[in-house]
Design a protein around this motif. Sequence first.
Motif, PDB file in Angstrom:
ATOM      1  N   VAL A 170       0.845  -1.188   0.000  1.00 38.99           N
ATOM      2  CA  VAL A 170       0.000   0.000   0.000  1.00 38.99           C
ATOM      3  C   VAL A 170       0.886   1.245   0.000  1.00 38.99           C
ATOM      4  N   TYR A 171       0.561   2.179  -0.887  1.00 40.10           N
ATOM      5  CA  TYR A 171       1.304   3.428  -1.004  1.00 40.10           C
ATOM      6  C   TYR A 171       0.373   4.603  -0.717  1.00 40.10           C
ATOM      7  N   VAL A 172       0.944   5.712  -0.292  1.00 40.07           N
ATOM      8  CA  VAL A 172       0.170   6.939  -0.062  1.00 40.07           C
ATOM      9  C   VAL A 172       0.865   8.095  -0.774  1.00 40.07           C
ATOM     10  N   GLN A 173       0.070   9.122  -1.100  1.00 36.46           N
ATOM     11  CA  GLN A 173       0.591  10.334  -1.728  1.00 36.46           C
ATOM     12  C   GLN A 173       0.295  11.532  -0.848  1.00 36.46           C
ATOM     13  N   GLU A 174       1.163  12.525  -0.932  1.00 32.47           N
ATOM     14  CA  GLU A 174       0.951  13.731  -0.155  1.00 32.47           C
ATOM     15  C   GLU A 174      -0.149  14.600  -0.750  1.00 32.47           C
ATOM     16  N   ALA A 175      -0.221  14.650  -2.068  1.00 31.03           N
ATOM     17  CA  ALA A 175      -1.111  15.594  -2.740  1.00 31.03           C
ATOM     18  C   ALA A 175      -2.579  15.234  -2.534  1.00 31.03           C
ATOM     19  N   SER A 176      -3.399  16.267  -2.325  1.00 31.28           N
ATOM     20  CA  SER A 176      -4.851  16.092  -2.275  1.00 31.28           C
ATOM     21  C   SER A 176      -5.441  16.746  -3.532  1.00 31.28           C
ATOM     22  N   ASP A 177      -6.755  16.877  -3.581  1.00 29.78           N
ATOM     23  CA  ASP A 177      -7.411  17.475  -4.751  1.00 29.78           C
ATOM     24  C   ASP A 177      -6.964  16.791  -6.034  1.00 29.78           C
ATOM     25  N   SER A 178      -7.088  15.477  -6.071  1.00 27.25           N
ATOM     26  CA  SER A 178      -6.562  14.706  -7.201  1.00 27.25           C
ATOM     27  C   SER A 178      -7.239  15.049  -8.520  1.00 27.25           C
ATOM     28  N   ALA A 179      -8.529  15.402  -8.498  1.00 26.16           N
ATOM     29  CA  ALA A 179      -9.215  15.732  -9.750  1.00 26.16           C
ATOM     30  C   ALA A 179      -8.667  17.019 -10.351  1.00 26.16           C
ATOM     31  N   MET A 180      -8.490  18.029  -9.523  1.00 25.75           N
ATOM     32  CA  MET A 180      -7.957  19.301  -9.996  1.00 25.75           C
ATOM     33  C   MET A 180      -6.535  19.136 -10.529  1.00 25.75           C
ATOM     34  N   LEU A 181      -5.700  18.399  -9.787  1.00 27.09           N
ATOM     35  CA  LEU A 181      -4.330  18.152 -10.239  1.00 27.09           C
ATOM     36  C   LEU A 181      -4.319  17.301 -11.505  1.00 27.09           C
ATOM     37  N   GLY A 182      -5.231  16.336 -11.580  1.00 23.59           N
ATOM     38  CA  GLY A 182      -5.318  15.518 -12.786  1.00 23.59           C
ATOM     39  C   GLY A 182      -5.598  16.358 -14.017  1.00 23.59           C
ATOM     40  N   ALA A 183      -6.442  17.383 -13.855  1.00 21.01           N
ATOM     41  CA  ALA A 183      -6.725  18.287 -14.972  1.00 21.01           C
ATOM     42  C   ALA A 183      -5.472  19.047 -15.386  1.00 21.01           C
ATOM     43  N   ALA A 184      -4.688  19.495 -14.409  1.00 18.34           N
ATOM     44  CA  ALA A 184      -3.448  20.214 -14.722  1.00 18.34           C
ATOM     45  C   ALA A 184      -2.452  19.303 -15.431  1.00 18.34           C
ATOM     46  N   TYR A 185      -2.337  18.056 -14.945  1.00 22.20           N
ATOM     47  CA  TYR A 185      -1.428  17.105 -15.596  1.00 22.20           C
ATOM     48  C   TYR A 185      -1.898  16.825 -17.024  1.00 22.20           C
ATOM     49  N   GLN A 186      -3.213  16.712 -17.192  1.00 27.06           N
ATOM     50  CA  GLN A 186      -3.751  16.441 -18.524  1.00 27.06           C
ATOM     51  C   GLN A 186      -3.502  17.614 -19.467  1.00 27.06           C
ATOM     52  N   ALA A 187      -3.483  18.829 -18.928  1.00 21.56           N
ATOM     53  CA  ALA A 187      -3.190  19.997 -19.764  1.00 21.56           C
ATOM     54  C   ALA A 187      -1.820  19.846 -20.411  1.00 21.56           C
ATOM     55  N   LYS A 188      -0.836  19.447 -19.622  1.00 20.94           N
ATOM     56  CA  LYS A 188       0.510  19.247 -20.166  1.00 20.94           C
ATOM     57  C   LYS A 188       0.549  18.033 -21.086  1.00 20.94           C
ATOM     58  N   HIS A 189      -0.120  16.961 -20.690  1.00 22.07           N
ATOM     59  CA  HIS A 189      -0.148  15.754 -21.516  1.00 22.07           C
ATOM     60  C   HIS A 189      -0.766  16.033 -22.873  1.00 22.07           C
ATOM     61  N   GLY A 190      -1.888  16.767 -22.888  1.00 22.23           N
ATOM     62  CA  GLY A 190      -2.540  17.081 -24.154  1.00 22.23           C
ATOM     63  C   GLY A 190      -1.664  17.927 -25.059  1.00 22.23           C
ATOM     64  N   LEU A 191      -0.877  18.806 -24.466  1.00 21.90           N
ATOM     65  CA  LEU A 191       0.003  19.667 -25.252  1.00 21.90           C
ATOM     66  C   LEU A 191       1.166  18.878 -25.851  1.00 21.90           C
TER      67      LEU A 191
END
Length: 530
Positions: free
Chosen positions: A458-479
Amino acid sequence: MEDRSFLGLDLSTQQLKAVVVNDNLEIIHQASVHFDSDLPEFRTQGGVVIDKTSPRCITAPTIMFVKALDMLMDRLTVTGVDFSKIAAVSGSAQQHGSVYWQKGAEKILSNLNPSEFLHLQLATSFAINQSPVWMDSSTTKQCQHFEKLVGGPQKLAEITGSRAYERFTGTQIAKLAISKPDAFKITERISLISSFLTSLFLGKIAPIDISDGSGMNLLNINTKKWEKVLLEACGPNAIDKLGEEVVPSNTNLGKISNYYVERYGFSPECRIITGTGDNPASLMGMRLQDDCVAVSLGTSDTVILWLNEPKVVLDGHILCNPVNPEAYMALLCFKNGSRTRERIRDKCAEGSWDIFNQLLDSTPRGNFGNMALYYDVQEILPFLQGDHRYNKSGPVNKFTSLEVEVRALVEGQFIAKRAYAEDFGFKVGKNTKILATGGASNNKSILQVLADVFNAPVYVQEASDSAMLGAAYQAKHGLLQDSSTFTEITACLPPSELACAPFSDAADIYEPMLERYRMIIKNLVPTEIQ
């Protein structure tokens, strides 16, 4: 280009949030607008409006979303965002909500005046002023009709990934066509809330993406195209209103609307990447991959799976994968999560998590053959309510000790999650990893049971708001999708932290318990897990 940044937004039920990340995907700016407190004129409670005459009808004011974006952009400006450096924008939104654009709306959207607020210019652009949202449950008749059309709930699930659900957009559209035919007639286009948010930045009606689109009971998850017979049930010209094609979730849709260039100083080369639903965006924000299971331990417990080959289960959802269009994701929701754990904590551990953990840790794995299922409210998976306790011989009214009850609760919850995950086709293997989030992901004793039951670390991540961050990551991925994969783009992020690993005897203990759980459920609810 090294100082370029990316904007991700999340239009959730209660607020609109935004994050700006740099080229290393580090957060540099954040802002939010809370609907109830920041926009009191719309009189929402929890971000929604409940119809007093028909409480099952639950909506949100469409123009409230637009005004929230006006406020959010101003708040981002105050935080010091340099909009000229933003290279791409993407968004996520609450799934199953829908927006109905009135005829002529796209022309207004493409000719916005940068000296005026968006909400003033779009005030008359909607055929209905209230957007149905995921909490609505007023389409029972339409659900029955959808299932009958294709030969039953199983067949509908095979086609669309889910049986008919009242909150899903297909039945919402069908209801509108019947209950408000005049509004339906003047509807030019229908957006999901995610594609609506994208449209506001694009300056024209954006297409629906395959991942959020697969939560509508309209999209064939195998062909990635609209299912004709279901579209016809939505009313006249439904295909024209939805747009003929859905697009991959990382699609580069084009340049940002000139409105944002002139009003906020965005670069005219800034690109708009398709928006998607909050659950697919969370998969991206948590960087879920093949052989991974995301387990969110909150008020409700949620399990998100990456699947290469889906197997339809009537009481769960299969969605198209936002990272890999050839793959899928499964969504399982368990209502009895943290509140049930808190009830047993209060009953057995004097309201103390420390005592709860001591009791849990003092009992051996397997719990002497004791198992229990606790459902304080009507559960979805399985469809049961009440407390169900068993010792190695059969049902019992109560356990002999507090520590047995505590372990029975935790083991029972996680065994259920593994059982339903396997019903979806997920196979626990040597490379399986569990990614835990939510409030209880801070509790190492609970996570140890999770690791043992799944026989996976089992792993854990520090970051919360995964949906909002996912959108930001997708912005770079789409570009950058032509030169880099999503995994390569997010490789710069800190790795998840190992919280605990399973004991060597975990499989020997829990695989027989898994089979026993299935037999218990089969006896309690014969139509469930088999």
